[in-house]
Design an enzyme around this catalytic site. Structure first.
Site: not given
Length: 321
Positions: A177-178
């Site tokens: 994810c980010t």
């Protein structure tokens, strides 16, 4: 002014007195002109903030003085302009909302994989690579071979896992994810569901783009971020995307060449969904923003207006959910 320092941070830790942290943090940040979003919950802290390097370093030191936050980790990047309009410090049930009771990354979580080792892992044909982010984030950039769960919010990921992944078939799963926080919960969920070999990218995409040279990278495109930069590239340089002020989705130069693009009003994604009343309101808002810009003023009301008038389901949330 010199560049702004942007700090993305999170920590899963028991904060039984999290509510009492809010007002002192508001005062601390406001006195130093720090802007951005911090989420506080019994399970920890999450957020992204920006300000002068001195102000951000002071905030990080202040946070690390709080019980349980001494090991708080953060990731830094630089913005040429203040990427946030205002400061928001919120009290929440979860610091990243999955909506599944009993998921505690402090008890069980997947195996962390450093950015330097990530390429080897996701190049293994026996590994299923899952992008845990939302659909609009996947669209502008992801790792080669990654699966898109086609979710509009992080709340939908548990259903995707239940319907599409099987511990008996998917022996090795890698998630990313980010910044890492969504993977803390998603890998904890996977472990609870019986998946044995579950991995996640330590520090998230942001750390990978910071540390892995573009020539060696398996990342294609840009990485969506939840601030006015919209996206970043390798080296965490500001990307090429902007936000459509009609639907809050990222748009690129190709989108802006469309007949359905109206600056500050609509893009190909939302043009046909807008009512005449919405179109008129957005046009007036854009006019006021341009007037404020010519006067050298900051028109900050647009974000509140946009939030109320989203026309497309699943528009990006500043909380990263």
């Amino acid at each position: 002014m010199s560049d702004y320092l942007v700090a993305a941070l999170y920590k899963f830790v028991s904060l039984p007195n999290y509510e009492s942290l809010r007002e002192p943090l508001i005062d601390f940040c406001q006195s130093r002109e720090i802007k951005g979003t911090l989420l506080l919950a019994a399970e920890g802290i999450n957020g992204t903030v920006a300000g002068t390097p001195e102000a951000i370093q002071a905030l990080l030191e202040e946070l690390r003085r709080q019980p349980g936050l001494d090991a708080l980790e953060h990731k830094e990047s630089v913005a040429t302009e203040q990427p946030f309009y205002r400061l928001k410090i919120k009290l929440k049930k979860e610091i990243v909302t999955m909506g599944v009771e009993g998921i505690d990354p402090n008890l069980v979580v997947g195996t962390y994989v450093a950015p330097a080792e990530w390429n080897a892992l996701i190049s293994d044909p026996d590994v299923t690579v899952i992008d845990t982010r939302n659909d609009y984030e996947y669209e502008i950039g992801t790792f080669r071979g990654a699966v898109n769960p086609n979710t509009q919010s992080f709340r939908q990921l548990p259903q995707y896992v239940a319907e599409n992944l099987d511990p008996n078939k998917h022996k090795k799963v890698a998630m990313f994810c980010t910044g890492g926080i969504r993977c803390e919960k998603s890998t904890a969920l996977m472990k609870q569901m019986g998946f044995e070999e579950v991995y996640h990218l330590q520090g998230g995409i942001l750390k990978y783009l910071e540390e892995v040279p573009e020539g060696n990278s398996l990342w294609d495109g840009e990485c969506f971020v939840f601030d006015n930069r919209v996206s970043v590239k390798h080296g965490l340089e500001e990307g090429s995307y902007e936000l459509c002020h009609g639907c809050r989705f990222p748009i690129n130069e190709t989108d802006k060449q469309s007949d359905k693009y109206i600056k500050g009003v609509a893009c190909p994604r939302c043009y046909d969904e807008q009512t005449p009343e919405q179109r008129s309101r957005f046009l007036e808002r854009q006019k006021q923003m341009e007037l404020a810009s010519r006067k050298g003023e900051l028109h900050i009301g647009d974000r509140a207006d946009i939030a109320k008038s989203r026309t497309t389901q699943g528009a990006p949330s500043a909380d990263g959910e």
